[in-house]
Design an enzyme around this catalytic site. Structure first.
Site, PDB file in Angstrom:
ATOM      1  N   ASP A  14     -51.541   8.435 124.198  1.00 21.13           N
ATOM      2  CA  ASP A  14     -51.942   9.085 122.945  1.00 21.13           C
ATOM      3  C   ASP A  14     -52.203  10.579 123.149  1.00 21.13           C
ATOM      4  O   ASP A  14     -52.602  10.995 124.238  1.00 21.13           O
ATOM      5  CB  ASP A  14     -53.210   8.389 122.429  1.00 21.13           C
ATOM      6  CG  ASP A  14     -53.489   8.720 120.976  1.00 21.13           C
ATOM      7  OD1 ASP A  14     -52.599   9.271 120.302  1.00 21.13           O
ATOM      8  OD2 ASP A  14     -54.612   8.446 120.519  1.00 21.13           O
ATOM      9  N   HIS A  31     -44.137  15.205 121.864  1.00 18.68           N
ATOM     10  CA  HIS A  31     -43.528  13.957 122.330  1.00 18.68           C
ATOM     11  C   HIS A  31     -42.584  14.224 123.502  1.00 18.68           C
ATOM     12  O   HIS A  31     -42.494  13.446 124.435  1.00 18.68           O
ATOM     13  CB  HIS A  31     -42.783  13.264 121.184  1.00 18.68           C
ATOM     14  CG  HIS A  31     -43.689  12.802 120.080  1.00 18.68           C
ATOM     15  ND1 HIS A  31     -44.861  12.117 120.332  1.00 18.68           N
ATOM     16  CD2 HIS A  31     -43.617  12.926 118.731  1.00 18.68           C
ATOM     17  CE1 HIS A  31     -45.461  11.844 119.176  1.00 18.68           C
ATOM     18  NE2 HIS A  31     -44.725  12.335 118.205  1.00 18.68           N
ATOM     19  N   LEU A 125     -40.724  -1.539 140.737  1.00 20.07           N
ATOM     20  CA  LEU A 125     -41.581  -1.478 139.545  1.00 20.07           C
ATOM     21  C   LEU A 125     -40.870  -2.025 138.305  1.00 20.07           C
ATOM     22  O   LEU A 125     -39.700  -1.737 138.084  1.00 20.07           O
ATOM     23  CB  LEU A 125     -41.973  -0.012 139.289  1.00 20.07           C
ATOM     24  CG  LEU A 125     -42.740   0.272 138.007  1.00 20.07           C
ATOM     25  CD1 LEU A 125     -44.207  -0.088 138.175  1.00 20.07           C
ATOM     26  CD2 LEU A 125     -42.620   1.727 137.590  1.00 20.07           C
TER      27      LEU A 125
HETATM   28  C1  FPP Z   1     -49.090   9.056 120.477  1.00 22.66           C
HETATM   29  O1  FPP Z   1     -49.394  10.404 120.278  1.00 22.66           O
HETATM   30  C2  FPP Z   1     -47.772   8.924 120.999  1.00 22.66           C
HETATM   31  C3  FPP Z   1     -46.729   8.312 120.370  1.00 22.66           C
HETATM   32  C4  FPP Z   1     -46.828   7.704 119.033  1.00 22.66           C
HETATM   33  C5  FPP Z   1     -45.428   8.262 121.000  1.00 22.66           C
HETATM   34  C6  FPP Z   1     -45.409   8.080 122.482  1.00 22.66           C
HETATM   35  C7  FPP Z   1     -44.153   8.624 122.946  1.00 22.66           C
HETATM   36  C8  FPP Z   1     -43.959   9.287 124.090  1.00 22.66           C
HETATM   37  C9  FPP Z   1     -44.979   9.489 125.141  1.00 22.66           C
HETATM   38  C10 FPP Z   1     -42.631   9.846 124.288  1.00 22.66           C
HETATM   39  C11 FPP Z   1     -41.944   9.337 125.438  1.00 22.66           C
HETATM   40  C12 FPP Z   1     -41.581   7.959 125.397  1.00 22.66           C
HETATM   41  C13 FPP Z   1     -40.338   7.511 125.555  1.00 22.66           C
HETATM   42  C14 FPP Z   1     -40.134   6.108 125.882  1.00 22.66           C
HETATM   43  C15 FPP Z   1     -39.197   8.403 125.469  1.00 22.66           C
HETATM   44  P1  FPP Z   1     -49.707  10.899 118.796  1.00 22.66           P
HETATM   45  O2  FPP Z   1     -48.447  11.424 118.235  1.00 22.66           O
HETATM   46  O3  FPP Z   1     -50.355   9.815 118.032  1.00 22.66           O
HETATM   47  O4  FPP Z   1     -50.693  12.063 119.109  1.00 22.66           O
HETATM   48  P2  FPP Z   1     -51.928  12.526 118.191  1.00 22.66           P
HETATM   49  O5  FPP Z   1     -52.854  11.343 118.104  1.00 22.66           O
HETATM   50  O6  FPP Z   1     -52.504  13.662 118.970  1.00 22.66           O
HETATM   51  O7  FPP Z   1     -51.357  12.938 116.874  1.00 22.66           O
END
Ligand code: FPP
Length: 228
Positions: A14, A31, A125
Protein backbone atom coordinates in the site's frame (compact mmCIF):
# COMPACT_ATOMS: atom_id res chain seq x y z
CA UNK A 1 21.19 -15.41 16.61
CA UNK A 2 19.88 -17.61 13.83
CA UNK A 3 16.73 -16.00 12.40
CA UNK A 4 13.61 -18.05 11.88
CA UNK A 5 12.60 -17.31 8.29
CA UNK A 6 8.85 -17.59 7.58
CA UNK A 7 7.94 -20.06 4.85
CA UNK A 8 5.19 -17.78 3.58
CA UNK A 9 5.08 -13.99 3.73
CA UNK A 10 2.05 -12.05 2.48
CA UNK A 11 2.29 -8.35 1.67
CA UNK A 12 -0.31 -5.59 1.23
CA UNK A 13 1.71 -3.25 -0.98
CA UNK A 14 0.00 0.00 0.00
CA UNK A 15 0.98 3.63 -0.46
CA UNK A 16 1.93 3.98 -4.13
CA UNK A 17 -0.58 6.79 -4.58
CA UNK A 18 0.65 8.72 -1.54
CA UNK A 19 4.26 8.26 -2.61
CA UNK A 20 3.44 9.90 -5.95
CA UNK A 21 1.27 12.64 -4.43
CA UNK A 22 4.06 13.67 -2.06
CA UNK A 23 6.21 14.31 -5.12
CA UNK A 24 3.49 15.99 -7.19
CA UNK A 25 3.48 13.05 -9.62
CA UNK A 26 0.54 11.13 -11.11
CA UNK A 27 -0.59 8.06 -9.11
CA UNK A 28 0.37 5.78 -11.99
CA UNK A 29 4.02 6.72 -11.51
CA UNK A 30 3.68 5.60 -7.90
CA UNK A 31 2.53 2.20 -9.15
CA UNK A 32 5.51 2.05 -11.49
CA UNK A 33 7.85 2.66 -8.57
CA UNK A 34 5.88 0.05 -6.64
CA UNK A 35 6.66 -2.50 -9.34
CA UNK A 36 10.37 -1.71 -8.91
CA UNK A 37 10.07 -2.30 -5.17
CA UNK A 38 8.39 -5.61 -5.82
CA UNK A 39 11.30 -6.72 -8.01
CA UNK A 40 13.78 -5.93 -5.21
CA UNK A 41 11.69 -7.73 -2.60
CA UNK A 42 11.29 -10.86 -4.75
CA UNK A 43 15.06 -11.16 -5.21
CA UNK A 44 15.68 -10.61 -1.53
CA UNK A 45 12.96 -13.05 -0.46
CA UNK A 46 14.43 -15.73 -2.73
CA UNK A 47 17.88 -15.10 -1.24
CA UNK A 48 16.53 -15.45 2.30
CA UNK A 49 14.99 -18.82 1.44
CA UNK A 50 11.35 -17.75 1.78
CA UNK A 51 9.23 -20.37 0.04
CA UNK A 52 6.05 -18.42 -0.80
CA UNK A 53 5.50 -14.70 -1.27
CA UNK A 54 1.91 -13.56 -1.84
CA UNK A 55 1.52 -9.92 -2.83
CA UNK A 56 -1.72 -7.96 -3.21
CA UNK A 57 -1.50 -6.27 -6.61
CA UNK A 58 -5.16 -5.65 -7.48
CA UNK A 59 -8.28 -6.25 -5.40
CA UNK A 60 -11.83 -6.98 -6.54
CA UNK A 61 -12.61 -3.49 -5.16
CA UNK A 62 -9.88 -1.73 -7.18
CA UNK A 63 -12.16 -1.68 -10.26
CA UNK A 64 -13.83 1.32 -8.55
CA UNK A 65 -10.76 3.47 -9.26
CA UNK A 66 -10.69 5.78 -12.28
CA UNK A 67 -10.62 4.13 -15.70
CA UNK A 68 -7.24 5.68 -16.24
CA UNK A 69 -5.73 4.16 -13.09
CA UNK A 70 -7.29 0.73 -13.70
CA UNK A 71 -5.93 0.71 -17.24
CA UNK A 72 -2.51 1.77 -16.01
CA UNK A 73 -2.46 -1.07 -13.46
CA UNK A 74 -3.49 -3.61 -16.12
CA UNK A 75 -0.83 -2.32 -18.48
CA UNK A 76 1.78 -2.38 -15.72
CA UNK A 77 0.98 -5.98 -14.88
CA UNK A 78 1.18 -7.02 -18.53
CA UNK A 79 4.50 -5.24 -18.97
CA UNK A 80 5.70 -6.79 -15.73
CA UNK A 81 4.87 -10.30 -16.95
CA UNK A 82 6.89 -9.74 -20.11
CA UNK A 83 9.77 -7.98 -18.39
CA UNK A 84 10.12 -10.47 -15.55
CA UNK A 85 9.98 -13.72 -17.51
CA UNK A 86 13.77 -13.97 -17.84
CA UNK A 87 14.35 -13.09 -14.19
CA UNK A 88 11.69 -15.60 -13.09
CA UNK A 89 13.16 -18.44 -15.12
CA UNK A 90 16.80 -17.67 -14.32
CA UNK A 91 16.06 -17.56 -10.61
CA UNK A 92 14.00 -20.75 -10.55
CA UNK A 93 10.88 -18.81 -9.40
CA UNK A 94 7.46 -20.43 -9.65
CA UNK A 95 4.94 -17.80 -10.73
CA UNK A 96 1.27 -18.15 -9.77
CA UNK A 97 -1.75 -15.84 -9.64
CA UNK A 98 -4.63 -15.95 -7.16
CA UNK A 99 -7.86 -14.26 -8.13
CA UNK A 100 -10.95 -14.27 -10.29
CA UNK A 101 -10.72 -14.28 -14.06
CA UNK A 102 -13.90 -12.23 -14.63
CA UNK A 103 -13.34 -8.74 -16.09
CA UNK A 104 -9.65 -9.45 -16.80
CA UNK A 105 -8.84 -9.12 -20.50
CA UNK A 106 -8.20 -12.24 -22.55
CA UNK A 107 -4.72 -11.03 -23.51
CA UNK A 108 -3.73 -10.54 -19.87
CA UNK A 109 -5.17 -13.93 -18.90
CA UNK A 110 -3.19 -15.55 -21.72
CA UNK A 111 0.03 -13.88 -20.53
CA UNK A 112 -0.64 -15.01 -16.93
CA UNK A 113 -1.40 -18.62 -17.94
CA UNK A 114 1.68 -18.72 -20.15
CA UNK A 115 4.06 -17.67 -17.36
CA UNK A 116 2.35 -20.00 -14.87
CA UNK A 117 2.82 -22.89 -17.29
CA UNK A 118 6.41 -21.96 -18.16
CA UNK A 119 7.49 -21.71 -14.51
CA UNK A 120 5.36 -24.49 -12.99
CA UNK A 121 8.28 -26.89 -12.42
CA UNK A 122 10.57 -24.26 -10.87
CA UNK A 123 11.50 -25.21 -7.33
CA UNK A 124 12.66 -21.89 -5.83
CA UNK A 125 10.49 -19.09 -4.47
CA UNK A 126 6.78 -19.26 -5.31
CA UNK A 127 5.74 -15.74 -6.27
CA UNK A 128 1.96 -15.68 -5.89
CA UNK A 129 0.35 -12.48 -7.16
CA UNK A 130 -3.11 -11.72 -5.80
CA UNK A 131 -4.74 -10.08 -8.79
CA UNK A 132 -8.46 -9.34 -9.11
CA UNK A 133 -8.42 -10.93 -5.68
CA UNK A 134 -10.86 -10.68 -2.78
CA UNK A 135 -10.73 -12.76 0.39
CA UNK A 136 -14.51 -13.14 0.57
CA UNK A 137 -14.70 -13.96 -3.14
CA UNK A 138 -12.09 -16.69 -2.61
CA UNK A 139 -14.09 -18.24 0.25
CA UNK A 140 -17.34 -18.07 -1.74
CA UNK A 141 -15.67 -19.55 -4.82
CA UNK A 142 -14.38 -22.39 -2.63
CA UNK A 143 -17.82 -23.02 -1.13
CA UNK A 144 -19.47 -23.04 -4.55
CA UNK A 145 -16.89 -25.53 -5.80
CA UNK A 146 -17.51 -27.90 -2.93
CA UNK A 147 -21.30 -27.57 -3.28
CA UNK A 148 -20.95 -28.53 -6.94
CA UNK A 149 -18.99 -31.58 -5.88
CA UNK A 150 -21.87 -32.50 -3.60
CA UNK A 151 -19.86 -32.24 -0.36
CA UNK A 152 -22.01 -32.13 2.78
CA UNK A 153 -19.44 -31.62 5.51
CA UNK A 154 -15.72 -30.85 5.46
CA UNK A 155 -12.91 -30.08 7.91
CA UNK A 156 -10.82 -26.89 8.10
CA UNK A 157 -7.89 -28.76 6.54
CA UNK A 158 -10.04 -29.88 3.60
CA UNK A 159 -11.50 -26.41 3.16
CA UNK A 160 -8.00 -24.93 2.92
CA UNK A 161 -7.55 -27.03 -0.21
CA UNK A 162 -10.51 -25.19 -1.77
CA UNK A 163 -8.68 -21.88 -1.66
CA UNK A 164 -7.20 -20.63 -4.96
CA UNK A 165 -3.73 -22.01 -4.14
CA UNK A 166 -2.81 -24.98 -2.03
CA UNK A 167 0.00 -23.28 -0.11
CA UNK A 168 0.62 -23.09 3.64
CA UNK A 169 -0.89 -20.16 5.55
CA UNK A 170 1.39 -17.11 5.84
CA UNK A 171 3.22 -16.86 9.15
CA UNK A 172 3.75 -13.14 8.55
CA UNK A 173 1.51 -10.48 7.00
CA UNK A 174 3.13 -7.16 6.15
CA UNK A 175 1.21 -3.98 5.35
CA UNK A 176 3.00 -0.85 4.24
CA UNK A 177 1.95 2.79 4.61
CA UNK A 178 0.45 2.55 8.07
CA UNK A 179 -3.18 1.64 7.45
CA UNK A 180 -4.60 -0.61 10.18
CA UNK A 181 -6.84 -2.88 8.17
CA UNK A 182 -6.92 -6.17 6.27
CA UNK A 183 -8.73 -4.88 3.14
CA UNK A 184 -10.26 -8.26 2.22
CA UNK A 185 -6.87 -9.96 1.86
CA UNK A 186 -6.40 -13.71 2.53
CA UNK A 187 -9.22 -13.77 5.09
CA UNK A 188 -9.14 -17.54 5.54
CA UNK A 189 -5.35 -17.93 5.55
CA UNK A 190 -4.35 -15.21 8.03
CA UNK A 191 -6.20 -16.62 11.07
CA UNK A 192 -2.94 -16.94 13.03
CA UNK A 193 -0.56 -14.80 10.97
CA UNK A 194 1.63 -12.31 12.78
CA UNK A 195 0.90 -8.80 11.49
CA UNK A 196 3.61 -6.24 10.82
CA UNK A 197 2.58 -2.73 9.84
CA UNK A 198 5.07 -0.08 8.83
CA UNK A 199 4.54 3.58 7.92
CA UNK A 200 6.98 3.17 5.03
CA UNK A 201 5.21 3.62 1.69
CA UNK A 202 5.48 0.62 -0.66
CA UNK A 203 7.82 2.29 -3.21
CA UNK A 204 10.24 2.98 -0.31
CA UNK A 205 10.03 -0.56 1.08
CA UNK A 206 13.40 -2.22 0.45
CA UNK A 207 15.54 -5.19 1.50
CA UNK A 208 16.35 -3.61 4.90
CA UNK A 209 12.66 -3.08 5.59
CA UNK A 210 11.93 -6.73 4.85
CA UNK A 211 14.75 -7.76 7.21
CA UNK A 212 13.21 -5.51 9.89
CA UNK A 213 9.81 -7.18 9.47
CA UNK A 214 11.38 -10.64 9.80
CA UNK A 215 13.31 -9.55 12.90
CA UNK A 216 10.07 -8.29 14.43
CA UNK A 217 8.40 -11.61 13.58
CA UNK A 218 11.24 -13.41 15.37
CA UNK A 219 10.43 -11.54 18.59
CA UNK A 220 6.80 -12.66 18.59
CA UNK A 221 5.54 -15.30 20.96
CA UNK A 222 3.29 -17.45 18.75
CA UNK A 223 0.80 -19.41 20.85
CA UNK A 224 -1.97 -20.21 18.34
CA UNK A 225 -4.57 -19.72 21.06
CA UNK A 226 -2.74 -21.94 23.53
CA UNK A 227 -0.61 -21.12 26.59
CA UNK A 228 3.16 -21.44 26.75
C1 FPP B 1 -1.92 0.29 -3.24
O1 FPP B 1 -1.48 1.61 -3.25
C2 FPP B 1 -1.40 -0.41 -4.37
C3 FPP B 1 -2.15 -0.94 -5.38
C4 FPP B 1 -3.62 -0.85 -5.44
C5 FPP B 1 -1.50 -1.61 -6.49
C6 FPP B 1 -0.29 -2.41 -6.16
C7 FPP B 1 0.49 -2.49 -7.38
C8 FPP B 1 1.83 -2.47 -7.46
C9 FPP B 1 2.75 -2.48 -6.31
C10 FPP B 1 2.38 -2.43 -8.80
C11 FPP B 1 3.21 -3.55 -9.13
C12 FPP B 1 2.56 -4.82 -9.21
C13 FPP B 1 2.60 -5.60 -10.29
C14 FPP B 1 2.24 -7.01 -10.14
C15 FPP B 1 3.05 -5.10 -11.57
P1 FPP B 1 -2.57 2.77 -3.35
O2 FPP B 1 -2.70 3.13 -4.77
O3 FPP B 1 -3.81 2.34 -2.67
O4 FPP B 1 -1.84 3.90 -2.57
P2 FPP B 1 -2.53 5.03 -1.66
O5 FPP B 1 -3.26 4.30 -0.56
O6 FPP B 1 -1.37 5.82 -1.17
O7 FPP B 1 -3.44 5.80 -2.56
Amino acid sequence: MELNIPKHIAIIMDGNGRWAKKRGLPRTLGHREGAKSLRKIITHAAKLGIKHLTVYAFSTENWKRSKEEVEALMFLFKTYLKGEEKNIMENNIKFTVSGREENVSESLLTAIRRLEELSKNNTGLNLNIAFNYGGRAEIIDGINRLLKEGKKEITEEEFSKYMYRDIPDPELLIRTSGELRISNFLLWQIAYSEIYITDTLWPDFDEKELDKAIESYNKRDRRFGGVK
